[in-house]
Structure formats: structure tokens, C-alpha cells
Design an enzyme around this catalytic site. Structure first.
Site, PDB file in Angstrom:
ATOM      1  N   ASP A   1       0.061  -6.053   3.379  1.00 51.49           N
ATOM      2  CA  ASP A   1      -0.121  -4.606   3.476  1.00 51.49           C
ATOM      3  C   ASP A   1       0.390  -4.144   4.839  1.00 51.49           C
ATOM      4  O   ASP A   1      -0.036  -4.662   5.867  1.00 51.49           O
ATOM      5  CB  ASP A   1      -1.629  -4.323   3.330  1.00 51.49           C
ATOM      6  CG  ASP A   1      -1.918  -2.857   3.076  1.00 51.49           C
ATOM      7  OD1 ASP A   1      -0.994  -2.022   3.193  1.00 51.49           O
ATOM      8  OD2 ASP A   1      -3.082  -2.550   2.774  1.00 51.49           O
TER       9      ASP A   1
ATOM     10  N   ASP B   1       3.623   0.431   0.327  1.00 52.65           N
ATOM     11  CA  ASP B   1       3.409  -0.361   1.541  1.00 52.65           C
ATOM     12  C   ASP B   1       2.527  -1.575   1.302  1.00 52.65           C
ATOM     13  O   ASP B   1       1.926  -2.108   2.221  1.00 52.65           O
ATOM     14  CB  ASP B   1       2.795   0.508   2.630  1.00 52.65           C
ATOM     15  CG  ASP B   1       1.368   0.918   2.310  1.00 52.65           C
ATOM     16  OD1 ASP B   1       1.008   0.941   1.124  1.00 52.65           O
ATOM     17  OD2 ASP B   1       0.610   1.189   3.260  1.00 52.65           O
ATOM     18  N   GLU B   2       2.477  -2.034   0.065  1.00 54.59           N
ATOM     19  CA  GLU B   2       1.485  -3.054  -0.252  1.00 54.59           C
ATOM     20  C   GLU B   2       1.967  -3.874  -1.449  1.00 54.59           C
ATOM     21  O   GLU B   2       2.433  -3.309  -2.430  1.00 54.59           O
ATOM     22  CB  GLU B   2       0.221  -2.269  -0.607  1.00 54.59           C
ATOM     23  CG  GLU B   2      -0.978  -3.010  -0.879  1.00 54.59           C
ATOM     24  CD  GLU B   2      -2.109  -2.064  -1.322  1.00 54.59           C
ATOM     25  OE1 GLU B   2      -3.027  -2.596  -1.919  1.00 54.59           O
ATOM     26  OE2 GLU B   2      -2.052  -0.837  -1.103  1.00 54.59           O
TER      27      GLU B   2
HETATM   28 MG   LIG Z   1      -1.069  -0.059   4.241  1.00 50.68          MG
END
Ligand SMILES: [Mg+2]
Length: 391
Positions: free
Chosen positions: A10, A103-104
Site C-alpha cells: 500500500d 495505490d494498493e
Molecule cells: Mg494507501
């Protein structure tokens, strides 16, 4: 480790980190990305978080909490580019990369050991490359299933790596407060606290019947499973949804329409189609645009921006009706109506605090059930009552 080896990676304060790599002078300052006026905070630096600023908080509140915080306008195209570059790096170690949002990602490292070495080294190397090549800090967790990996990366934040071997799962999970558990939002945490449950360990040791009474049979069982570190979910190799610019629907009437009641009803139908498309793409949006075309082919559009992004039929319908009413059209002959939702974001970036277990979210569940029925039986299988009247 035997069995599955799953990593969760993440990026830390993703939008802010992308901004900081081109404005290094802001490094170490309280910074957030968000709408300057009526918007909400989309991402906050850790210095801003230390001052109480949180994602999804109205920008006005953020300014009040921390007047010297630096607010930056979002640049979604730049973030999507950065995200693609990070996923390209993740793709170099395994075929099974499941994008959970921009983002993960979850990665299956079960089979990389012989080729690339110990999973924890692979993961450390990935984080170093993402920082070196993209200038983006990240945190990562490693565990025997996706839930444990996600919990580990959460606890590793910011800029950390946490490895939880199978025999350590309950030692890791049980001391954590229940409200830190993935999927447990405020409402579920409140109910758990009322039941006297403070830690994930308390939850794991609770009789399933007690939880099933409070949360329903399915959710109650799921809570116990996760609290014990059990998660059978298998990863799927897939990308996070590409960010489309807008999602919507429009309809041309067979004959020009004078009656506002018919327009309202059509707006409900269009809101249903639009929200179903949003949910299928796992997107939510903040700007709702109504477009009208008249018998003489002139047209107009009106928009409004919500404080929080949505994918709900009723919200979209209510706002579209409001825009229509404000036009004060009395006897206009309407030929075509349309609804679009813009300002789209990945739904998971909004629902990090979402509560997966609470029955109070009945409306969202009902909406999801309607979506499922529509998929199975075709778009007219289930409709809201006001659409089933003849007109
Ligand atoms: Mg994040």
C-alpha cells in the site's frame, strides 16, 4: 512458511506523495490534497494527520484544525500515471497481482520463492524499487492470506514492512483494538464495544451466536473467521479500474414530453442505470450533471457537486430532480434527458472506513441486491415501486 504466501502493498499517503516528489520543499510539512473550497480531503501527509486531518474530512474542517496546512488541488492524471508505473514494477515478480485500488495491491508470492528468494526479501526489494524508481514510499505486509497481509501492512504504516508467519497470526491480531480490524467501521465498532469487546482477541473468543444475533448470521460468522485470522479468499489477477471521466445514461422520449412527473420518473430510471454502472466499475462520483434537449433541439446542462462522492440511486435521483426543478420549466417540450456523474474516484479509496458488517447499511445492501437480480434476470426484473406504475 507453508501454504499460501500473500503480500499486501500500500503506497503511503499516495496523492500527497506524488505531489511531494515534484515539490520536495514541502517534505515534512502538513500537506493535504483536496478541494480548496467545498471539497473534502482526499489524502493527507503524516504531518497533517498528526494535526488531526483525515481523508474524507471536509476541507473547511481541515483548515480549521490546521490553518498552516498546505492544501493542493488534485491532479488525477498524474496519480493514474504513477499508479500504472507502480503496478508495472509489481508485475515483474508475480503474475497474480490483484489491484485493490490505485495505490494498493495484493500479490501472491507463494510460488516466487524458488525463483526470487524469500518472500520478505522480494517484498523489501519491491518497496526499495518503488521508492527508488518512482519516489513513492509504501508499506507492506506478508501473511498466509489476504486479510492477514492487509492487517500487517496497515500496522506497518508508514514506510514499514511487517511479516506475520502462520504460527504468529493470532499473536499479531488478538491484541489489536477491534476498530483497527479491516472492514470494521464506526457503527460495527460501536456495537462491538457495547457487547464489551475491545480487542480482536475478545471478538475471536465470543460465541458465534452472540455475534450472529447482533450482525446477522453471515456477517457474524465472517467476523469470527477474520478475528481468528482465517480468510479463504483467493486472489484474482486484475487491474484497479481505469479512471473513466464520467459515467451516465440518457434517454430520448418516443414523443416530446410536457409532464414533469414523467420527466421525474425517467430521471429515476436513468439514476438507476447510472448508479449500477458506477457500482459495476467500483467508482463513486461527486459531480452530478443533468442534461436536457428540447423539441427545438436546443439543449442545456446543469451540474452540482456533492460534499461526498456517491454511487447510490436515490442520491443521484434526488439531486437530478433538484437540478430539474431549479430550472422552473413549465411547458417546455422535452425530447431527451440525461444524467452523468463526474469527478470519479475508486470506490475503495472512499470506503476505507466503510463498515462491512453493520446491518444499518441496509440501503446499500438493498441496492447491491437489486444489481445482482438485474444481472441474473435482466434489467427489468426488480424495480422500485414508482417505476412499476403504468404511464
Ligand atoms: Mg494507501
Amino acid at each position: 512458511m507453508s501454504g499460501q504466501v500473500i503480500a499486501h502493498l500500500d503506497l503511503d499517503a499516495f496523492y500527497v506523495s506524488v505531489e511531494l516528489r515534484r515539490r520536495p520543499e514541502l517534505q515534512g510539512r502538513p500537506v493535504y490534497v483536496g478541494g480548496r473550497h467545498r471539497g473534502v480531503v482526499l489524502s493527507a501527509s503524516y504531518q497533517a494527520r498528526a494535526r488531526g486531518i483525515r481523508s474524507a474530512m471536509p476541507s473547511v474542517t481541515a483548515r480549521r484544525l490546521c490553518p498552516d496546512a498546505i492544501a493542493l488541488a488534485p491532479d488525477m492524471e498524474e496519480y493514474v500515471e504513477a499508479s500504472k508505473a507502480v503496478f508495472a514494477i509489481l508485475d515483474t515478480v508475480t503474475d497474480v497481482v490483484e489491484g485493490a485500488s490505485v495505490d494498493e495491491a495484493y500479490l501472491d508470492l507463494t510460488r516466487t520463492r524458488t525463483r526470487l528468494g524469500r518472500p520478505e526479501d522480494v517484498l523489501a526489494d519491491l518497496r526499495a524499487r518503488i521508492l527508488g524508481e518512482q519516489g513513492l514510499p509504501s508499506s507492506a505486509g506478508l501473511g498466509p492470506n489476504p486479510f492477514v497481509a492487509k492487517m500487517a501492512s496497515r500496522e506497518a504504516k508508514p514506510d514499514g514492512l511487517l511479516v506475520v508467519p502462520p504460527q504468529m497470526v493470532t499473536d499479531f491480531l488478538w491484541p489489536l483494538p477491534v476498530d483497527r480490524m479491516w472492514g470494521v467501521g464506526e457503527a460495527t465498532a460501536d456495537t462491538l464495544h457495547r457487547l464489551g469487546l475491545r480487542t480482536i482477541g475478545d471478538l475471536a473468543r465470543t460465541l458465534p451466536a452472540t455475534l450472529q444475533r447482533a450482525f446477522g448470521p453471515r456477517q457474524g460468522e465472517k467476523l469470527v473467521e477474520l478475528a481468528n485470522g482465517r480468510d479463504r479468499r483467493r486472489l484474482m489477477a486484475r487491474r484497479p479500474e481505469e479512471h473513466e471521466r464520467s459515467i451516465g445514461a440518457q434517454e430520448t422520449f418516443p414523443v416530446d414530453v410536457y409532464d414533469p412527473v414523467i420527466v421525474h420518473r425517467e430521471l429515476l430510471r436513468l439514476a438507476e442505470r447510472t448508479s449500477a454502472r458506477l457500482r459495476r466499475a467500483r467508482l463513486v462520483g461527486r459531480t452530478i450533471t443533468l442534461s436536457l434537449r428540447f423539441a427545438n433541439f436546443s439543449s442545456l446542462t446543469r451540474s452540482l457537486t456533492l460534499p461526498e462522492p456517491t454511487d447510490l440511486t436515490d442520491e443521484i435521483h434526488r439531486r437530478a430532480v433538484c437540478l430539474y426543478e431549479r430550472l422552473g420549466l413549465q411547458r417546455a417540450r422535452v425530447r431527451q434527458v440525461g444524467i452523468r456523474v463526474e469527478g470519479l474516484r475508486d470506490a475503495s479509496t472512499v470506503s476505507t472506513q466503510a463498515d462491512l458488517f453493520t446491518p444499518e447499511h441496509g440501503w446499500r445492501e438493498a441496492t447491491a441486491a437489486i444489481d445482482r437480480a438485474n444481472l441474473r434476470f435482466g434489467p427489468h426484473a426488480v424495480q422500485r415501486a414508482s417505476l412499476t406504475q403504468d404511464w
